[in-house]
Design a protein around this motif. Structure first.
Motif, PDB file in Angstrom:
ATOM      1  N   LYS A  28      16.567 -10.268  15.773  1.00 44.55           N
ATOM      2  CA  LYS A  28      16.933 -11.637  15.387  1.00 44.55           C
ATOM      3  C   LYS A  28      18.442 -11.834  15.493  1.00 44.55           C
ATOM      4  CE  LYS A  28      16.546 -14.956  11.617  1.00 44.55           C
ATOM      5  NZ  LYS A  28      16.051 -15.197  10.264  1.00 44.55           N
ATOM      6  N   ARG A  29      19.208 -10.835  15.047  1.00 48.27           N
ATOM      7  CA  ARG A  29      20.667 -10.916  15.117  1.00 48.27           C
ATOM      8  C   ARG A  29      21.126 -10.988  16.568  1.00 48.27           C
ATOM      9  NH1 ARG A  29      24.857  -6.663  15.002  1.00 48.27           N
ATOM     10  NH2 ARG A  29      26.776  -7.703  14.427  1.00 48.27           N
ATOM     11  N   PHE A  30      20.515 -10.185  17.427  1.00 50.61           N
ATOM     12  CA  PHE A  30      20.843 -10.187  18.842  1.00 50.61           C
ATOM     13  C   PHE A  30      20.610 -11.570  19.454  1.00 50.61           C
ATOM     14  CE2 PHE A  30      19.606  -9.473  23.286  1.00 50.61           C
ATOM     15  CZ  PHE A  30      20.715  -8.778  23.750  1.00 50.61           C
ATOM     16  N   THR A  31      19.460 -12.150  19.143  1.00 46.37           N
ATOM     17  CA  THR A  31      19.114 -13.477  19.660  1.00 46.37           C
ATOM     18  C   THR A  31      20.090 -14.539  19.151  1.00 46.37           C
ATOM     19  OG1 THR A  31      16.794 -12.830  19.690  1.00 46.37           O
ATOM     20  CG2 THR A  31      17.264 -15.182  19.824  1.00 46.37           C
ATOM     21  N   LEU A  32      20.396 -14.484  17.864  1.00 51.13           N
ATOM     22  CA  LEU A  32      21.317 -15.461  17.283  1.00 51.13           C
ATOM     23  C   LEU A  32      22.712 -15.356  17.884  1.00 51.13           C
ATOM     24  CD1 LEU A  32      20.308 -15.368  13.518  1.00 51.13           C
ATOM     25  CD2 LEU A  32      20.089 -17.310  15.072  1.00 51.13           C
ATOM     26  N   ARG A  33      23.155 -14.135  18.160  1.00 52.74           N
ATOM     27  CA  ARG A  33      24.478 -13.955  18.757  1.00 52.74           C
ATOM     28  C   ARG A  33      24.552 -14.601  20.130  1.00 52.74           C
ATOM     29  NH1 ARG A  33      25.365  -7.957  19.058  1.00 52.74           N
ATOM     30  NH2 ARG A  33      27.090  -8.579  20.365  1.00 52.74           N
ATOM     31  N   GLN A  35      22.564 -17.039  21.277  1.00 54.59           N
ATOM     32  CA  GLN A  35      22.429 -18.482  21.111  1.00 54.59           C
ATOM     33  C   GLN A  35      23.744 -19.100  20.658  1.00 54.59           C
ATOM     34  OE1 GLN A  35      19.162 -19.018  18.415  1.00 54.59           O
ATOM     35  NE2 GLN A  35      17.626 -18.910  20.042  1.00 54.59           N
ATOM     36  N   HIS A  36      24.459 -18.385  19.798  1.00 52.74           N
ATOM     37  CA  HIS A  36      25.744 -18.885  19.312  1.00 52.74           C
ATOM     38  C   HIS A  36      26.763 -18.940  20.447  1.00 52.74           C
ATOM     39  CE1 HIS A  36      28.915 -19.780  16.494  1.00 52.74           C
ATOM     40  NE2 HIS A  36      29.604 -18.722  16.887  1.00 52.74           N
ATOM     41  N   ALA A  37      26.743 -17.948  21.310  1.00 54.15           N
ATOM     42  CA  ALA A  37      27.676 -17.915  22.439  1.00 54.15           C
ATOM     43  C   ALA A  37      27.424 -19.069  23.404  1.00 54.15           C
ATOM     44  CB  ALA A  37      27.556 -16.587  23.172  1.00 54.15           C
ATOM     45  N   VAL A  38      26.169 -19.447  23.539  1.00 56.14           N
ATOM     46  CA  VAL A  38      25.809 -20.540  24.445  1.00 56.14           C
ATOM     47  C   VAL A  38      25.948 -21.898  23.756  1.00 56.14           C
ATOM     48  CG1 VAL A  38      23.933 -21.458  25.877  1.00 56.14           C
ATOM     49  CG2 VAL A  38      24.284 -19.014  25.717  1.00 56.14           C
ATOM     50  N   GLY A  39      25.969 -21.887  22.435  1.00 54.10           N
ATOM     51  CA  GLY A  39      26.115 -23.131  21.685  1.00 54.10           C
ATOM     52  C   GLY A  39      24.802 -23.742  21.255  1.00 54.10           C
ATOM     53  N   GLN A  40      23.759 -22.937  21.152  1.00 54.72           N
ATOM     54  CA  GLN A  40      22.439 -23.455  20.801  1.00 54.72           C
ATOM     55  C   GLN A  40      22.086 -23.266  19.330  1.00 54.72           C
ATOM     56  OE1 GLN A  40      19.816 -21.373  23.428  1.00 54.72           O
ATOM     57  NE2 GLN A  40      20.190 -22.775  25.127  1.00 54.72           N
ATOM     58  N   VAL A  41      22.930 -22.611  18.554  1.00 53.87           N
ATOM     59  CA  VAL A  41      22.614 -22.355  17.152  1.00 53.87           C
ATOM     60  C   VAL A  41      22.874 -23.607  16.324  1.00 53.87           C
ATOM     61  CG1 VAL A  41      23.210 -21.002  15.126  1.00 53.87           C
ATOM     62  CG2 VAL A  41      23.093 -19.900  17.331  1.00 53.87           C
ATOM     63  N   ILE A  47      23.363 -16.676  10.966  1.00 58.31           N
ATOM     64  CA  ILE A  47      23.911 -15.442  11.541  1.00 58.31           C
ATOM     65  C   ILE A  47      24.411 -14.540  10.421  1.00 58.31           C
ATOM     66  CG2 ILE A  47      25.692 -14.487  13.048  1.00 58.31           C
ATOM     67  CD1 ILE A  47      25.618 -17.200  14.552  1.00 58.31           C
ATOM     68  N   ARG A  48      25.137 -15.104   9.504  1.00 64.50           N
ATOM     69  CA  ARG A  48      25.693 -14.341   8.385  1.00 64.50           C
ATOM     70  C   ARG A  48      24.589 -13.796   7.482  1.00 64.50           C
ATOM     71  NH1 ARG A  48      30.208 -16.727   4.178  1.00 64.50           N
ATOM     72  NH2 ARG A  48      30.521 -14.812   3.045  1.00 64.50           N
ATOM     73  N   LYS A  49      23.588 -14.634   7.188  1.00 66.02           N
ATOM     74  CA  LYS A  49      22.484 -14.206   6.335  1.00 66.02           C
ATOM     75  C   LYS A  49      21.725 -13.045   6.972  1.00 66.02           C
ATOM     76  CE  LYS A  49      21.685 -18.721   4.282  1.00 66.02           C
ATOM     77  NZ  LYS A  49      20.759 -19.868   4.230  1.00 66.02           N
ATOM     78  N   THR A  50      21.490 -13.138   8.271  1.00 65.36           N
ATOM     79  CA  THR A  50      20.766 -12.085   8.978  1.00 65.36           C
ATOM     80  C   THR A  50      21.565 -10.788   8.988  1.00 65.36           C
ATOM     81  OG1 THR A  50      19.727 -13.742  10.386  1.00 65.36           O
ATOM     82  CG2 THR A  50      19.657 -11.473  11.159  1.00 65.36           C
TER      83      THR A  50
END
Length: 66
Positions: A28-33, A35-41, A47-50
């Motif tokens: 999940k953390r990998f996916t969120l990272r 998504q955040h880089a692409v701007g989809q989060v 991210i912090r909670k995970t």
């Protein structure tokens, strides 16, 4: 996870359950990272909670194995 003491729930789980939860949270953390880089989060706090929950699981796993 309870708000009062989130670590107490993890201490009751077995080593296998903790290992599985660690793998899920790492994915999940990998996916969120990414998504955040692409701007989809939508919710960046996720991210912090995970990350923190993953650290709790790793700590609980280390105490069980020690």
């Amino acid at each position: 996870m309870s708000k009062k003491n989130p670590f107490s729930e993890l201490t009751g789980k077995s080593v296998e359950e903790l290992a599985q939860l660690e793998a899920e949270l790492a994915a999940k953390r990998f996916t969120l990272r990414f998504q955040h880089a692409v701007g989809q989060v939508e919710n960046t706090a996720e991210i912090r909670k995970t990350r923190r929950e993953l650290a709790r699981v790793k700590t609980a796993l280390a105490t069980k194995l020690a």
